[in-house]
Design a protein around this motif. Sequence first.
Motif, PDB file in Angstrom:
ATOM      1  N   CYS A  55       0.822  -1.213   0.000  1.00 56.57           N
ATOM      2  CA  CYS A  55       0.000   0.000   0.000  1.00 56.57           C
ATOM      3  C   CYS A  55       0.853   1.258   0.000  1.00 56.57           C
ATOM      4  O   CYS A  55       0.474   2.275  -0.595  1.00 56.57           O
ATOM      5  CB  CYS A  55      -0.938   0.002   1.204  1.00 56.57           C
ATOM      6  N   LEU A  56       1.994   1.216   0.662  1.00 60.50           N
ATOM      7  CA  LEU A  56       2.876   2.380   0.671  1.00 60.50           C
ATOM      8  C   LEU A  56       3.385   2.718  -0.718  1.00 60.50           C
ATOM      9  O   LEU A  56       3.680   3.881  -1.018  1.00 60.50           O
ATOM     10  CB  LEU A  56       4.062   2.133   1.613  1.00 60.50           C
ATOM     11  N   ASN A  57       3.496   1.723  -1.585  1.00 62.65           N
ATOM     12  CA  ASN A  57       4.049   1.938  -2.919  1.00 62.65           C
ATOM     13  C   ASN A  57       2.990   1.891  -4.019  1.00 62.65           C
ATOM     14  O   ASN A  57       3.344   1.874  -5.196  1.00 62.65           O
ATOM     15  CB  ASN A  57       5.122   0.872  -3.204  1.00 62.65           C
ATOM     16  N   GLU A  58       1.728   1.869  -3.657  1.00 63.47           N
ATOM     17  CA  GLU A  58       0.672   1.758  -4.658  1.00 63.47           C
ATOM     18  C   GLU A  58       0.526   3.061  -5.444  1.00 63.47           C
ATOM     19  O   GLU A  58       0.427   4.145  -4.867  1.00 63.47           O
ATOM     20  CB  GLU A  58      -0.658   1.395  -3.989  1.00 63.47           C
ATOM     21  N   PHE A  59       0.524   2.924  -6.752  1.00 60.58           N
ATOM     22  CA  PHE A  59       0.424   4.075  -7.649  1.00 60.58           C
ATOM     23  C   PHE A  59      -0.799   3.977  -8.554  1.00 60.58           C
ATOM     24  O   PHE A  59      -1.507   4.960  -8.772  1.00 60.58           O
ATOM     25  CB  PHE A  59       1.693   4.174  -8.495  1.00 60.58           C
ATOM     26  N   ILE A  96      11.744   4.612  -0.682  1.00 60.28           N
ATOM     27  CA  ILE A  96      12.523   3.368  -0.696  1.00 60.28           C
ATOM     28  C   ILE A  96      12.963   2.997   0.712  1.00 60.28           C
ATOM     29  O   ILE A  96      12.886   1.825   1.119  1.00 60.28           O
ATOM     30  CB  ILE A  96      13.739   3.515  -1.625  1.00 60.28           C
ATOM     31  N   VAL A  97      13.424   3.973   1.477  1.00 56.11           N
ATOM     32  CA  VAL A  97      13.881   3.698   2.844  1.00 56.11           C
ATOM     33  C   VAL A  97      12.736   3.154   3.693  1.00 56.11           C
ATOM     34  O   VAL A  97      12.894   2.163   4.426  1.00 56.11           O
ATOM     35  CB  VAL A  97      14.468   4.974   3.468  1.00 56.11           C
ATOM     36  N   ILE A  98      11.573   3.775   3.592  1.00 47.80           N
ATOM     37  CA  ILE A  98      10.415   3.291   4.362  1.00 47.80           C
ATOM     38  C   ILE A  98      10.028   1.888   3.919  1.00 47.80           C
ATOM     39  O   ILE A  98       9.764   0.998   4.741  1.00 47.80           O
ATOM     40  CB  ILE A  98       9.238   4.259   4.204  1.00 47.80           C
ATOM     41  N   SER A  99      10.009   1.661   2.608  1.00 51.87           N
ATOM     42  CA  SER A  99       9.587   0.365   2.086  1.00 51.87           C
ATOM     43  C   SER A  99      10.563  -0.742   2.470  1.00 51.87           C
ATOM     44  O   SER A  99      10.148  -1.848   2.847  1.00 51.87           O
ATOM     45  CB  SER A  99       9.455   0.441   0.559  1.00 51.87           C
ATOM     46  N   VAL A 100      11.869  -0.457   2.367  1.00 49.78           N
ATOM     47  CA  VAL A 100      12.862  -1.471   2.716  1.00 49.78           C
ATOM     48  C   VAL A 100      12.801  -1.804   4.205  1.00 49.78           C
ATOM     49  O   VAL A 100      12.907  -2.973   4.608  1.00 49.78           O
ATOM     50  CB  VAL A 100      14.272  -0.995   2.321  1.00 49.78           C
ATOM     51  N   GLY A 101      12.592  -0.783   5.039  1.00 51.21           N
ATOM     52  CA  GLY A 101      12.455  -1.038   6.469  1.00 51.21           C
ATOM     53  C   GLY A 101      11.255  -1.910   6.781  1.00 51.21           C
ATOM     54  O   GLY A 101      11.350  -2.873   7.563  1.00 51.21           O
TER      55      GLY A 101
END
Length: 307
Positions: free
Chosen positions: A245-249, A288-293
Amino acid sequence: MPSASGTADVTPAGTAPRTGDVPVPPAPSAARAPRRVPASLWALPPVVALALAFLHPLALVVQQSFTPDEGGTSLAPYSEVFASESFRSALTTTVWLAVGSTVGCLVLGFVLALVIAFVPFPGARAVARFIDVFLSFPSFLITLALLFVYGTVGMANGIWTGVTGASDGPFHFLTTPWGVLLAEITYFTPFVMRPLLAAFSQLDTAQLEVASSLGAGPARIVRRVILPEALPALAAGGSLVLVMCLNEFGIVLFTGAKDVTTLPMLVYSKAILESDYPAACVVAVVNIVISVGLYGLYRVVSRRAGA
């Protein structure tokens, strides 16, 4: 064998056998062990391919985030982006949409998985298999389906105007954050149901029978027996949904929610519409930092859940 003179016929060592003697084959030479290729060489091709296809572009994005338009290397792009109201608003919107969608997916996915796994009805197995197929659907397809139903000229508004004679229908929420939330819950719920169904299939039904024989009602059985067994699967599915959801476009774009700006939408706006590539790269690096974490958290939860 003895000769005519009565003495033993012995062939000296190292001399060729005489005619009539049984030939002795030469001793086979020791077979050479095949040379083993080091494991590092096997890993080299995929590492090189990964570096060229992913790591190098990612490094360029990080480098560009430290390169302002004036040239050189500076933290000015980060300072400008972090100080902007659009970035803070996009970050807040992204977080609350992701968290709200995850909570909705967990609740709805748990209820639907309970029904499929423990309530006998015709076609339950077919529904469970359809969930696996649903996971392969692109997100914009679900959004288009919702537009056909709840869009401005969708079925719901068409039925309303046909019955009441009004010029316009009441359903306009798809272009709001609530429409994005509904679309994300609709699309990502099967990602929670899949690990739940796998966990329910391994649940010992004898525990349910014992709890029922002791007088426990359905709600108590779910709370005391099923839910503790489902917690690892819920955690794994919820972590995965939160990252996605954080990366949904596509969902935000296809709902047409112009007032809903998430971090991926802000990257698109900065890069394509404003041609501000340093700012777009800064937002991308933050995303990217949030998603990788969160992905690291998902891997930890998945290992503990056995997924």
